[in-house]
Design an enzyme around this catalytic site. Sequence first.
Site, PDB file in Angstrom:
ATOM      1  N   GLY A  73       0.825  -1.213   0.000  1.00 34.52           N
ATOM      2  CA  GLY A  73       0.000   0.000   0.000  1.00 34.52           C
ATOM      3  C   GLY A  73       0.853   1.254   0.000  1.00 34.52           C
ATOM      4  O   GLY A  73       2.028   1.222  -0.380  1.00 34.52           O
ATOM      5  N   ALA A  74       0.251   2.389   0.418  1.00 33.05           N
ATOM      6  CA  ALA A  74       0.900   3.712   0.317  1.00 33.05           C
ATOM      7  C   ALA A  74       1.420   3.875  -1.114  1.00 33.05           C
ATOM      8  O   ALA A  74       2.596   4.190  -1.344  1.00 33.05           O
ATOM      9  CB  ALA A  74       2.018   3.860   1.354  1.00 33.05           C
TER      10      ALA A  74
ATOM     11  N   GLY B 242       5.501   4.581  -8.699  1.00 33.26           N
ATOM     12  CA  GLY B 242       6.279   3.348  -8.899  1.00 33.26           C
ATOM     13  C   GLY B 242       5.354   2.135  -8.916  1.00 33.26           C
ATOM     14  O   GLY B 242       5.413   1.287  -9.818  1.00 33.26           O
ATOM     15  N   HIS B 243       4.462   2.064  -7.913  1.00 32.54           N
ATOM     16  CA  HIS B 243       3.510   0.939  -7.878  1.00 32.54           C
ATOM     17  C   HIS B 243       2.584   0.972  -9.088  1.00 32.54           C
ATOM     18  O   HIS B 243       2.285  -0.062  -9.681  1.00 32.54           O
ATOM     19  CB  HIS B 243       2.632   1.031  -6.620  1.00 32.54           C
ATOM     20  CG  HIS B 243       3.378   0.946  -5.328  1.00 32.54           C
ATOM     21  ND1 HIS B 243       3.539   2.032  -4.494  1.00 32.54           N
ATOM     22  CD2 HIS B 243       3.984  -0.093  -4.710  1.00 32.54           C
ATOM     23  CE1 HIS B 243       4.229   1.672  -3.423  1.00 32.54           C
ATOM     24  NE2 HIS B 243       4.506   0.387  -3.529  1.00 32.54           N
TER      25      HIS B 243
ATOM     26  N   GLN C  76       8.303  -8.975   7.776  1.00 36.93           N
ATOM     27  CA  GLN C  76       9.507  -8.430   7.142  1.00 36.93           C
ATOM     28  C   GLN C  76      10.038  -7.187   7.841  1.00 36.93           C
ATOM     29  O   GLN C  76      10.963  -6.554   7.352  1.00 36.93           O
ATOM     30  CB  GLN C  76       9.274  -8.185   5.648  1.00 36.93           C
ATOM     31  CG  GLN C  76       8.334  -7.037   5.309  1.00 36.93           C
ATOM     32  CD  GLN C  76       8.015  -7.011   3.811  1.00 36.93           C
ATOM     33  OE1 GLN C  76       7.260  -7.825   3.311  1.00 36.93           O
ATOM     34  NE2 GLN C  76       8.601  -6.072   3.091  1.00 36.93           N
TER      35      GLN C  76
ATOM     36  N   LYS D 222      13.681  -0.925  -7.849  1.00 32.90           N
ATOM     37  CA  LYS D 222      14.120  -0.104  -6.716  1.00 32.90           C
ATOM     38  C   LYS D 222      14.584  -1.006  -5.558  1.00 32.90           C
ATOM     39  O   LYS D 222      15.571  -0.723  -4.895  1.00 32.90           O
ATOM     40  CB  LYS D 222      12.943   0.799  -6.317  1.00 32.90           C
ATOM     41  CG  LYS D 222      12.885   1.259  -4.904  1.00 32.90           C
ATOM     42  CD  LYS D 222      13.698   2.495  -4.698  1.00 32.90           C
ATOM     43  CE  LYS D 222      13.543   3.031  -3.300  1.00 32.90           C
ATOM     44  NZ  LYS D 222      12.993   2.136  -2.304  1.00 32.90           N
ATOM     45  N   ASP D 223      13.841  -2.102  -5.316  1.00 33.70           N
ATOM     46  CA  ASP D 223      14.249  -3.063  -4.282  1.00 33.70           C
ATOM     47  C   ASP D 223      15.035  -4.177  -4.972  1.00 33.70           C
ATOM     48  O   ASP D 223      14.564  -5.307  -5.099  1.00 33.70           O
ATOM     49  CB  ASP D 223      13.015  -3.611  -3.572  1.00 33.70           C
ATOM     50  CG  ASP D 223      12.272  -2.521  -2.830  1.00 33.70           C
ATOM     51  OD1 ASP D 223      12.864  -1.901  -1.947  1.00 33.70           O
ATOM     52  OD2 ASP D 223      11.099  -2.268  -3.170  1.00 33.70           O
TER      53      ASP D 223
ATOM     54  N   GLN E 162      15.718  -7.443  -3.135  1.00 37.03           N
ATOM     55  CA  GLN E 162      14.452  -8.162  -2.975  1.00 37.03           C
ATOM     56  C   GLN E 162      14.095  -8.899  -4.278  1.00 37.03           C
ATOM     57  O   GLN E 162      13.652 -10.053  -4.249  1.00 37.03           O
ATOM     58  CB  GLN E 162      13.341  -7.181  -2.603  1.00 37.03           C
ATOM     59  CG  GLN E 162      11.941  -7.751  -2.741  1.00 37.03           C
ATOM     60  CD  GLN E 162      10.872  -6.845  -2.177  1.00 37.03           C
ATOM     61  OE1 GLN E 162      10.749  -6.758  -0.963  1.00 37.03           O
ATOM     62  NE2 GLN E 162      10.104  -6.178  -3.018  1.00 37.03           N
TER      63      GLN E 162
ATOM     64  N   ARG F 289       8.470   5.578   1.734  1.00 34.79           N
ATOM     65  CA  ARG F 289       9.112   6.167   2.920  1.00 34.79           C
ATOM     66  C   ARG F 289       9.617   7.588   2.675  1.00 34.79           C
ATOM     67  O   ARG F 289      10.023   8.254   3.626  1.00 34.79           O
ATOM     68  CB  ARG F 289      10.259   5.273   3.393  1.00 34.79           C
ATOM     69  CG  ARG F 289       9.772   3.955   4.004  1.00 34.79           C
ATOM     70  CD  ARG F 289      10.914   3.131   4.561  1.00 34.79           C
ATOM     71  NE  ARG F 289      10.455   2.004   5.360  1.00 34.79           N
ATOM     72  CZ  ARG F 289      10.461   0.736   4.956  1.00 34.79           C
ATOM     73  NH1 ARG F 289      10.875   0.428   3.739  1.00 34.79           N
ATOM     74  NH2 ARG F 289      10.048  -0.238   5.760  1.00 34.79           N
TER      75      ARG F 289
HETATM   76  O1  PAF Z   1       8.143  -4.491  -1.966  1.00 33.10           O
HETATM   77  C1  PAF Z   1       7.186  -4.580  -1.169  1.00 33.10           C
HETATM   78  O2  PAF Z   1       6.315  -3.718  -1.095  1.00 33.10           O
HETATM   79  C2  PAF Z   1       7.100  -5.776  -0.250  1.00 33.10           C
HETATM   80  O3  PAF Z   1       8.351  -6.178   0.173  1.00 33.10           O
HETATM   81  C3  PAF Z   1       6.315  -6.962  -0.866  1.00 33.10           C
HETATM   82  C4  PAF Z   1       7.027  -7.516  -2.093  1.00 33.10           C
HETATM   83  C5  PAF Z   1       4.919  -6.504  -1.232  1.00 33.10           C
HETATM   84  C6  PAF Z   1       6.206  -8.086   0.158  1.00 33.10           C
HETATM   85  O4  PAF Z   1       5.550  -7.669   1.316  1.00 33.10           O
END
Ligand code: PAF
Length: 287
Positions: free
Chosen positions: A36-37, A41-42, A66, A154-155, A158, A192
Amino acid sequence: MPDVPIQIIRTASDIRHGILAARHSGKRIGLVPTMGALHEGHLSLVRAAQKVCEFVAVTIFVNPAQFGPNEDFDKYPRTIDEDLEALHELGVDVVFMPERDELYPKGFSTYVLPPAVADPLEGQYRPEHFRGVATIVLKLFNLLPADVAFFGQKDFQQCQVIRHMAEDLNVPTEIQVCPIIREPDGLAMSSRNRYLSPEDRVRAVALSQALDEAVRQVQGGTIESSAVAERMRDILLKAGVNKIDYAVVVDADTLGAIDQIDRPAVALIAVRLGSTRLIDNALLNAE
Ligand code: PAF
């Protein structure tokens, strides 16, 4: 904007049935996991999904597993109304928005041991973080069996954790990594960023400036990773960004240390500005 209200699903069994029904009707399913938020990018991930999938599911779940004990789980921004409005405007097919107990019921005790690529860098600063990410992402892959799942570069670490996990555990979902979306001054968009004080917001531009310089150096023929890393550090320090967790150049697949930039490599930065931790990265010799 579509005139039917957005479909919101809150239970694990309903979302699984919904996704399976869409699959059986022959639709290609896209999955965009988020906490969320939502920012541009999303939304760019949603648009990328809509380009190649006929049915797009977005998940919104602030995953407690996490966050470390001293991290920002409680104060992580929650902007549900705005998020749903943006997703509705884009015409997303379904939003999965479970309560915590739906995914982590009483007695929950099984976690994914993340792949080796989780160990360096973020793994050193946020020890349980990727265990939590790998666990929730695998749970989402099981509940929303998608053809393609979309994550933001960006991550970067991850993305590599998820890629390696999906490969190692034979997850059939294809992982697509989408480009970083930046503010006009170069700052990578992040939920953030809103925590930054006005002074730190100005300083934060140094991350993308340092990464741009790294790309320029490599394009100009520098091949020692330490020289590129040192220059990034200089740029950060000059801008007053002095709490640098790391500013490194590493192998883009394993995130292992390299002396020479003679293979796909990535520059990665993590810093703290006030109480906000920012990360950013750039691929250095991508084809
Ligand atoms: O990148 C994120 O927002 C989170 O790490 C994800 C992949 C949704 C997992 O909670």
